[in-house]
Design an enzyme around this catalytic site. Structure first.
Site: not given
Length: 314
Positions: A78, A188, A147
């Site tokens: 990331e 994440c 995301k």
């Protein structure tokens, strides 16, 4: 770090008398890459600095290194091109395509790999996103994942972080096909949401990849636990790529990039420093696990269900 067999150090050796069970084809004296029931995954744990050009150059070098060790799929962390933090996103943000994705495209094509480009801050229409791009061995963009779940947490006395102060969430699932298997992508904080992994598994994904940057509070507590949970619950391989730890950074990443198998075992794991880890993804082993513990067929869809509203990329 390797699992099972160090023989993949000699990834250019020929396989002998290996059965590709899915198609009942024998790979007798064919290159390993053609035995599609197994492939090599590389996870790059990159030391990210404040100099974008250095980050891109280092990532490119490590992708080449990974390909030279026989990897067909390579995963970056990331925010691989910039420091992680709300104060950095706007100044490092790019449009897609842009400088960073051009480097990713070239690296994928030069090394003939599927390259999961971690994530970068993306600017589009006046909004910022945390976005992962995936490139095929021909250098073409095959997927962009924004995301979905923004990292907004407040652990008193330890850490407070609010991605939503600067970022906008994505709104779609993201999957891509390879000659080996279908892959689901999260970033994440996405890993904390079991429903996303369940949907990916039900849509045929056998590998889930999560570029991520857990911190020194959540990392030791939950990083490995979440990966093993997603792997066992869905009988899939799970791979995570973190930036290397930098104790001088404003946000200190936990590191410990990891690959977990469908039995929930950690089969490859980095330390805190920069490096590349490798795992040989064995799809026949995955099929065996699913046959031995057939939870997919045993689900009580008459009592509960998980469904997607927005289908997204595939």
């Amino acid at each position: 770090m390797f699992f099972r067999s160090e023989l993949w150090n000699q990834a250019d050796l020929l396989c002998s008398h290996v059965r590709v069970n899915q198609s009942n084809v024998h790979c007798d004296s064919l290159p390993v890459v053609l035995c599609l029931s197994e492939f090599r995954l590389a996870v790059v744990q990159l030391q990210v600095s404040g100099v974008k050009a250095d980050n891109l150059s280092r990532a490119r070098r490590l992708v080449k290194e990974a390909a030279g060790r026989g990897s067909q799929v390579v995963l970056l962390p990331e925010c691989f091109n910039s420091p992680y933090g709300t104060s950095f996103f706007s100044s490092y943000a790019e449009r897609i395509p842009g400088e960073s994705t051009q480097v990713l495209s070239e690296a994928a094509k030069e090394n003939k790999v599927y390259l999961v480009g971690g994530s970068i801050p993306e600017e589009d229409g006046g909004k910022l996103y945390n976005s992962c791009t995936v490139f095929g061995p021909d250098g073409e963009l095959i997927l962009k994942h924004r995301k979905i779940h923004l990292f907004d947490i407040d652990v008193p006395g330890k850490i407070r972080f609010q991605e939503s102060e600067t970022l906008t969430p994505g709104n779609s699932l993201s999957m891509f096909e390879t000659p080996f298997c279908k892959v689901g992508v999260g970033i994440c904080y996405d890993i904390r949401f079991a429903e996303l992994a369940q949907l990916y598994s039900r849509k045929g994904c056998q590998l889930l990849v999560y570029p991520g940057a857990f911190n020194m509070t959540t990392g030791p507590a939950h990083w490995e636990l979440l990966q093993r949970g997603r792997a066992v619950d869905n009988q899939v391989y799970v791979a995570t790529a973190s930036p290397a730890r930098d104790e001088t950074a404003s946000y200190v990443a936990w590191g410990h990039s990891t690959v977990v198998n469908p039995w929930g075992e950690v089969i490859s794991k980095a330390g805190a420093e920069e490096g590349v880890i490798y795992a040989d993804i064995d799809l026949q082993y995955l099929a065996d696990i699913r046959q031995q513990i057939p939870i997919t067929a045993q689900r009580r869809s008459d009592l509960y269900t998980v469904s997607s509203v927005q289908e997204g990329s595939s």
